[in-house]
Write an enzyme that holds these catalytic residues in place. Structure first.
Site, short mmCIF file in Angstrom:
data_model
loop_
_atom_site.label_atom_id
_atom_site.label_comp_id
_atom_site.label_asym_id
_atom_site.label_seq_id
_atom_site.Cartn_x
_atom_site.Cartn_y
_atom_site.Cartn_z
N GLY A 65 0.80 -1.22 0.00
CA GLY A 65 0.00 0.00 0.00
C GLY A 65 0.82 1.26 0.00
CG LEU A 66 4.54 3.66 2.14
CD1 LEU A 66 4.70 3.84 3.64
CD2 LEU A 66 5.89 3.75 1.46
CG ASN A 113 -6.54 3.45 2.11
OD1 ASN A 113 -6.82 3.08 0.97
ND2 ASN A 113 -6.23 2.59 3.08
CG PHE A 117 -6.66 -2.53 -5.61
CD1 PHE A 117 -6.22 -2.42 -4.31
CD2 PHE A 117 -7.30 -3.70 -5.99
CE1 PHE A 117 -6.41 -3.45 -3.39
CE2 PHE A 117 -7.51 -4.74 -5.08
CZ PHE A 117 -7.07 -4.60 -3.78
CG ASN A 144 -0.87 -7.08 -1.94
OD1 ASN A 144 -1.87 -6.94 -2.62
ND2 ASN A 144 -0.90 -7.26 -0.63
CB SER A 180 -8.65 -3.85 -0.50
OG SER A 180 -9.01 -2.48 -0.65
CG ASN A 182 -10.66 1.20 0.12
OD1 ASN A 182 -11.63 1.57 0.77
ND2 ASN A 182 -9.43 1.20 0.61
CB THR A 183 -11.78 -3.37 -5.04
OG1 THR A 183 -10.58 -2.65 -5.28
CG2 THR A 183 -12.28 -3.97 -6.34
CE LYS A 222 -2.64 -6.61 4.18
NZ LYS A 222 -1.76 -5.49 3.77
CB THR A 250 -5.98 -7.98 9.47
OG1 THR A 250 -5.91 -6.75 10.21
CG2 THR A 250 -6.15 -9.14 10.43
CG ASN A 251 -6.30 -4.96 3.73
OD1 ASN A 251 -6.14 -3.75 3.84
ND2 ASN A 251 -6.20 -5.59 2.57
CB THR A 252 -7.82 -1.09 6.33
OG1 THR A 252 -8.50 -1.41 5.10
CG2 THR A 252 -6.45 -0.54 6.00
N GLY A 273 -3.90 1.88 11.40
CA GLY A 273 -3.25 2.50 12.53
C GLY A 273 -3.75 1.93 13.85
#
Length: 343
Positions: A65-66, A113, A117, A144, A180, A182-183, A222, A250-252, A273
């Protein structure tokens, strides 16, 4: 060694989060090219860990992600990571979701966020990995992979197989991102029927790729922190059935209980975070209960200190990854975690 990040952070936090992200990485690239980072960054003492046939120089990695496109590999490697995970990359380039799509929650030491992707496509990323000094010198780079937003969820397996084929030769390991938020509909792939179908397709594709290249690349999965005990047990069973080599937990999170009332706390997207730390550790613990020593677990989520890193390992993780913690703590977090985990 002087830690200058606390002096820089207020200025960076005055900028739009995505702009600050891009500016920080471009300046890291510049410092690396000028040879400055080696004098500014304290390198962790070597502390090798071997999992899945890979010897990691230390147990602290960069989470996906970064650096979505592999544009900053050499600079990030100089910060002292034991390994880097690049991506998420998709078969075709895509712009991601509309901006703004990243939000800081300083009071909670969190980030939200909904990037979606955004990336230049898998072929461009593979080329950058090949051209990096870090990879050429044997550095560990995980790739990934995900599906394109335009691909219907019922055809997701074709995207994952295509992406795996593209990264197979260069990746130290391959992570399948099905978590994720976000998809659209992506997390549906964590359900039994769709996950069984996806893992079956990936298993067959990897067998063919192993024969073609004469090497079997480790395959990681993941998962999300928003899973109940039954979900986790189901996934653990399928990991064993299809020969997945490790799991990243894990993921977010999509939960918002811990950030209610905070500015941006109700923004759509994945929350990372400190707010995800407890949920992430719970998933690591549950996986360890089901899997024992059969499969390694990589712990990620809410690691902002050496103590947080220890928490993940005590819960059952073999390695850890950081991302949001870097936004709040800076590069010093890497050596702090590595020191806390030193054998």
């Amino acid at each position: 060694m002087i830690d200058s990040y606390p002096l820089l952070r207020p200025w960076l936090f005055s900028l739009d989060p995505e702009r600050a992200h891009d500016l920080t990485l471009s300046n890291l690239d510049r410092a690396e090219r000028w040879g400055l980072l080696r004098y500014l960054i304290k390198q962790p003492t070597p502390d090798p860990r071997t999992i899945c046939g890979i010897t990691f120089p230390n147990p602290v990695g960069l989470a996906a992600g970064l650096d979505k496109d592999g544009k900053h590999i050499d600079a990030l490697a100089t910060l002292g990571f034991g390994f880097l995970e690049i991506g998420t990359v998709t078969p075709k380039p895509q712009p991601g979701n509309p901006k703004p799509r990243m939000f800081r929650l300083p009071a909670a030491q969190g980030l939200i966020n909904r990037m979606g992707f955004n990336n230049d496509g898998v072929d461009a990323c593979v080329k950058r990995v090949r051209n990096s000094d870090y990879w050429q010198k044997g550095g560990i780079v995980g790739l990934n992979i995900g599906k394109n937003a335009s691909t219907p969820i019922e055809n997701a397996a074709s995207d994952y197989v295509s992406a795996m084929q593209a990264v197979y030769e260069v990746a130290s390991y391959i992570t399948v991102n099905i978590s994720s938020p976000n998809t659209q509909n992506l997390r549906a792939l964590q359900g039994e029927e769709m996950l069984r179908s996806l893992l079956g397709s990936l298993h067959l594709a990897r067998e063919a790729l192993s024969d073609r290249y004469g090497m079997r690349k480790p395959l990681f999965l993941k998962i999300a922190p928003d899973l109940d005990a039954n979900d986790i047990k189901l996934i653990a069973d399928l990991l064993m059935e299809f020969g997945i080599d490790a799991i990243i937990a894990t993921n977010t999170t999509i939960a918002r209980d811990s950030v209610q009332g905070l500015k941006f706390g109700d923004e759509a997207g994945g929350l990372s975070g400190t707010p995800v730390r407890i949920a992430s550790t719970r998933v690591v613990q549950s996986l360890k209960e089901y899997l024992g020593d059969a499969l390694p677990i990589i712990g990620v989520g809410g690691i902002l200190s050496g103590q947080d890193a220890q928490e993940k390992v005590l819960a059952g993780a073999s390695l850890i990854q950081v991302y949001s913690g870097l936004i709040y703590r800076g590069p010093k977090l890497i050596s702090e975690c590595a020191s806390a985990l030193r054998k």
